[in-house]
Design a protein around this motif. Sequence first.
Motif, PDB file in Angstrom:
ATOM      1  N   GLY A  59      78.348  34.425  40.133  1.00  0.00           N
ATOM      2  CA  GLY A  59      78.624  34.033  40.382  1.00  0.00           C
ATOM      3  C   GLY A  59      79.166  33.851  41.945  1.00  0.00           C
ATOM      4  N   GLY A  60      80.101  33.856  42.698  1.00  0.00           N
ATOM      5  CA  GLY A  60      79.583  34.137  44.239  1.00  0.00           C
ATOM      6  C   GLY A  60      80.153  32.813  45.483  1.00  0.00           C
ATOM      7  N   PRO A  61      79.831  32.909  46.410  1.00  0.00           N
ATOM      8  CA  PRO A  61      80.923  31.998  47.156  1.00  0.00           C
ATOM      9  C   PRO A  61      79.928  30.634  46.682  1.00  0.00           C
ATOM     10  N   MET A  62      79.210  30.974  46.594  1.00  0.00           N
ATOM     11  CA  MET A  62      77.926  29.707  46.598  1.00  0.00           C
ATOM     12  C   MET A  62      78.617  28.391  45.476  1.00  0.00           C
ATOM     13  N   TYR A  63      78.749  29.280  44.618  1.00  0.00           N
ATOM     14  CA  TYR A  63      79.316  28.281  43.348  1.00  0.00           C
ATOM     15  C   TYR A  63      80.981  27.504  43.311  1.00  0.00           C
ATOM     16  N   TYR A  64      81.398  28.228  44.014  1.00  0.00           N
ATOM     17  CA  TYR A  64      82.976  27.000  44.552  1.00  0.00           C
ATOM     18  C   TYR A  64      82.264  26.379  45.826  1.00  0.00           C
ATOM     19  N   LEU A 116      84.073  22.247  45.839  1.00  0.00           N
ATOM     20  CA  LEU A 116      84.024  21.454  47.208  1.00  0.00           C
ATOM     21  C   LEU A 116      83.053  20.603  47.397  1.00  0.00           C
ATOM     22  N   ASN A 117      82.247  20.496  46.517  1.00  0.00           N
ATOM     23  CA  ASN A 117      80.951  19.508  46.797  1.00  0.00           C
ATOM     24  C   ASN A 117      80.467  19.701  48.024  1.00  0.00           C
ATOM     25  N   MET A 118      80.124  20.489  48.967  1.00  0.00           N
ATOM     26  CA  MET A 118      79.288  21.324  49.413  1.00  0.00           C
ATOM     27  C   MET A 118      78.267  21.612  49.505  1.00  0.00           C
ATOM     28  N   LYS A 119      77.157  21.113  48.742  1.00  0.00           N
ATOM     29  CA  LYS A 119      75.870  21.238  49.120  1.00  0.00           C
ATOM     30  C   LYS A 119      75.149  22.450  49.947  1.00  0.00           C
ATOM     31  N   TRP A 120      75.152  21.239  51.161  1.00  0.00           N
ATOM     32  CA  TRP A 120      74.556  22.436  51.992  1.00  0.00           C
ATOM     33  C   TRP A 120      74.931  23.528  52.857  1.00  0.00           C
ATOM     34  N   LEU A 121      76.620  23.729  51.937  1.00  0.00           N
ATOM     35  CA  LEU A 121      77.115  24.485  52.951  1.00  0.00           C
ATOM     36  C   LEU A 121      76.864  25.754  51.443  1.00  0.00           C
ATOM     37  N   ALA A 122      76.783  25.928  50.144  1.00  0.00           N
ATOM     38  CA  ALA A 122      76.137  27.117  49.600  1.00  0.00           C
ATOM     39  C   ALA A 122      75.021  27.203  49.729  1.00  0.00           C
ATOM     40  N   VAL A 123      74.074  26.233  50.085  1.00  0.00           N
ATOM     41  CA  VAL A 123      72.481  26.503  50.565  1.00  0.00           C
ATOM     42  C   VAL A 123      72.685  27.426  51.358  1.00  0.00           C
ATOM     43  N   ALA A 124      73.517  27.241  52.764  1.00  0.00           N
ATOM     44  CA  ALA A 124      73.535  27.930  53.930  1.00  0.00           C
ATOM     45  C   ALA A 124      74.223  29.949  53.006  1.00  0.00           C
ATOM     46  N   PHE A 125      75.211  29.019  52.888  1.00  0.00           N
ATOM     47  CA  PHE A 125      75.351  30.959  52.254  1.00  0.00           C
ATOM     48  C   PHE A 125      74.576  31.627  51.669  1.00  0.00           C
ATOM     49  N   TYR A 179      70.979  42.463  43.821  1.00  0.00           N
ATOM     50  CA  TYR A 179      71.856  42.588  42.650  1.00  0.00           C
ATOM     51  C   TYR A 179      72.330  41.074  43.391  1.00  0.00           C
ATOM     52  N   TYR A 180      72.663  41.435  45.041  1.00  0.00           N
ATOM     53  CA  TYR A 180      73.954  40.404  45.437  1.00  0.00           C
ATOM     54  C   TYR A 180      72.422  39.095  45.405  1.00  0.00           C
ATOM     55  N   GLY A 181      70.914  39.843  46.118  1.00  0.00           N
ATOM     56  CA  GLY A 181      69.957  39.061  46.500  1.00  0.00           C
ATOM     57  C   GLY A 181      69.465  37.907  45.342  1.00  0.00           C
ATOM     58  N   ASP A 182      69.755  38.766  44.326  1.00  0.00           N
ATOM     59  CA  ASP A 182      69.090  38.343  43.491  1.00  0.00           C
ATOM     60  C   ASP A 182      69.236  36.947  42.590  1.00  0.00           C
ATOM     61  N   ARG A 183      70.559  37.060  42.492  1.00  0.00           N
ATOM     62  CA  ARG A 183      72.253  36.274  42.622  1.00  0.00           C
ATOM     63  C   ARG A 183      71.818  34.606  43.158  1.00  0.00           C
ATOM     64  N   ALA A 184      71.467  35.248  44.477  1.00  0.00           N
ATOM     65  CA  ALA A 184      71.499  33.906  45.930  1.00  0.00           C
ATOM     66  C   ALA A 184      69.963  33.558  45.789  1.00  0.00           C
ATOM     67  N   ASN A 235      81.847  31.384  54.777  1.00  0.00           N
ATOM     68  CA  ASN A 235      82.588  31.977  53.542  1.00  0.00           C
ATOM     69  C   ASN A 235      84.230  31.902  53.960  1.00  0.00           C
ATOM     70  N   LEU A 236      84.176  32.548  55.353  1.00  0.00           N
ATOM     71  CA  LEU A 236      85.519  32.036  55.526  1.00  0.00           C
ATOM     72  C   LEU A 236      85.747  31.192  55.349  1.00  0.00           C
ATOM     73  N   PHE A 237      84.791  29.783  55.957  1.00  0.00           N
ATOM     74  CA  PHE A 237      85.198  28.363  56.219  1.00  0.00           C
ATOM     75  C   PHE A 237      85.776  27.330  55.013  1.00  0.00           C
ATOM     76  N   GLY A 238      85.582  27.831  54.239  1.00  0.00           N
ATOM     77  CA  GLY A 238      85.519  27.407  52.522  1.00  0.00           C
ATOM     78  C   GLY A 238      86.382  28.261  51.993  1.00  0.00           C
ATOM     79  N   ILE A 239      86.765  29.136  51.908  1.00  0.00           N
ATOM     80  CA  ILE A 239      88.308  29.887  51.646  1.00  0.00           C
ATOM     81  C   ILE A 239      89.282  28.831  52.062  1.00  0.00           C
ATOM     82  N   VAL A 240      89.119  29.432  53.321  1.00  0.00           N
ATOM     83  CA  VAL A 240      90.462  28.678  54.221  1.00  0.00           C
ATOM     84  C   VAL A 240      90.508  26.486  53.517  1.00  0.00           C
ATOM     85  N   LEU A 241      89.683  26.552  53.490  1.00  0.00           N
ATOM     86  CA  LEU A 241      89.963  24.617  52.848  1.00  0.00           C
ATOM     87  C   LEU A 241      90.356  24.744  51.155  1.00  0.00           C
TER      88      LEU A 241
END
Length: 552
Positions: free
Chosen positions: A133-138, A143-152, A476-481, A528-534
């Motif tokens: 899990g993590g922000p890249m999954y939401y 949000l259907n923002m694959k580009w944002l998930a990849v960037a994160f 662990y955070y890095g390997d999940r990413a 991440n801040l951008f995503g949670i505000v949305l």
Amino acid sequence: MEGLYSFLILIDGFLGSAGWFPYVLLGVGLFFTIYLKFPQIRFFKHAWQVVTGKFDKESDPGDTTHFRALTTALSGTVGTGNISGVAFAIFLGGPAALFWMWVTAFLGMTTKFVEVTLSHKYRVKTEDGTMAGGPMYYMDRRLNMKWLAVAFAIATVVSSFGTGNLPQSNGIAQSIEATFGFEPWMVGSVLGILLALVILGGIQRIAAFTARVVPVMAVIYLIGALAVIFANIENIGPSFAAVISDAFTGSAAAGGFLGASLTYAFNRGVNRGLFSNEAGQGSAPIAHAAAKTKEPASEGMVSLLEPFIDTIIICTITGLVILSSGVWNEKHQNVFDRSDMLFVEGKYEENKQADVEKLFSYLNEIDLTAIEPYNGTITVVNGTAVSDGYTLLNSRSIAEDVTYSVGSEDLFTGTLTIEDGKPLKQNLEVSGKSLVHSAALTTIAFTRGFFGNFGQYIVSIGLMLFAFSTAIAWSYYGDRAMTYLLGPRSVMPYRVIYVAGFVWAAVSDTTLVWALSAVAIVIMTLPNLFGIVLLSKEMKETMNDYWSRTKK
């Protein structure tokens, strides 16, 4: 390395050190605090009930308990930020910086509640059966923002080095060398092997390790800190008063400390607060995604305890140790890092108000033309400069009793060429008295208590445990990413590079490492801040639904 440092400082000037960043970070936290009606206060008691297992169900999906998820996330935040980071913030901004760390933590409790809840809601089960899990999954699934998930996710990998790896290793090596005299490369090599042994076991071994280590290290550190606080109990009141009063005026010059403006203290306090508790950075949701629960909001409530424990409790204790002991504005004998040194034109003295005002303007970036870097030569005889017309600044203070050596023993005799304020001779070692920062400052402060010089060992042991557990959590955070970006097969190569970076950082320049971490944190936080505000409306609905059922 100086070129890389300059580049990182340039980038940081547009990001974390820019005037707009603290307002964005605090603004998001303030928005959610008001929008969700102060969840850090309303759900504080309930969060403790959840973490103690009152609502645990073995049949719930997940890899670990609420408590172990919390300790894993805490081990990712309770690290050098609590020992080195607080000292660095006070070194830069004076007592006022601690106040703005508190503000960041209070608002960050809500931010972390939001990011963990949303990330937990959209976690997935990977090919190997573990949760991810993590922000890249939401960002991807909701949000259907694959580009944002990849960037994160890319930013998470970078930040795993800049936040969880390099500063932690460097802080450990610096403290162990100062206390026990062990060479940094030895410390880095031994701990690198231990790091590899733990992280190869995955989340189960990581969670088990942190669940045992985090409480122990907190108790050890607390005992040492209280020994200093009670030994200087008469200074606690004035220290608190300085933190509050300076928060709205900036910190005036005192001792070797040349002062900090309100803007500078605010910026550095918020920046170090984020480094300490990581609220808004998006790292903690990755650890909390492993928790056994069907209720995303309940895990979010567990997570709001992190900034409280990490910053409001542990960082405050460290800050009071440093302020009450008086070491923060004293000059101490030390070996100067090249990045901390600057030769400037003219002779400046701390007892001259006009000189202090010019240095204040320069160091607080109010007027960068107030001081000119020195260009010219310096004649040195038996380690002592016999030239004049310049002043050596080190660690934002006027250096005293300066000695020039080649290596650590041979006193230098000859002519030094200074260009743009820096000596060109590469193997030159410069030492003397100046302000100190990071782990070295906290170590000195811990010797001003009932334990005397033995206090430095508490800092070294505490820092080693804090920082080492942080490095483990961030792996662990890095390997999940990496799992999100390239799949499970990419995890092992990542871990090998991660361990190698940990060993390298032990012998690298302290200031360079902090500059890298400052950039890495921000490039992870902004998406991440951008995503949670949305997703603010969905967050409110999720929270209200959970709480209405829980109250019944």
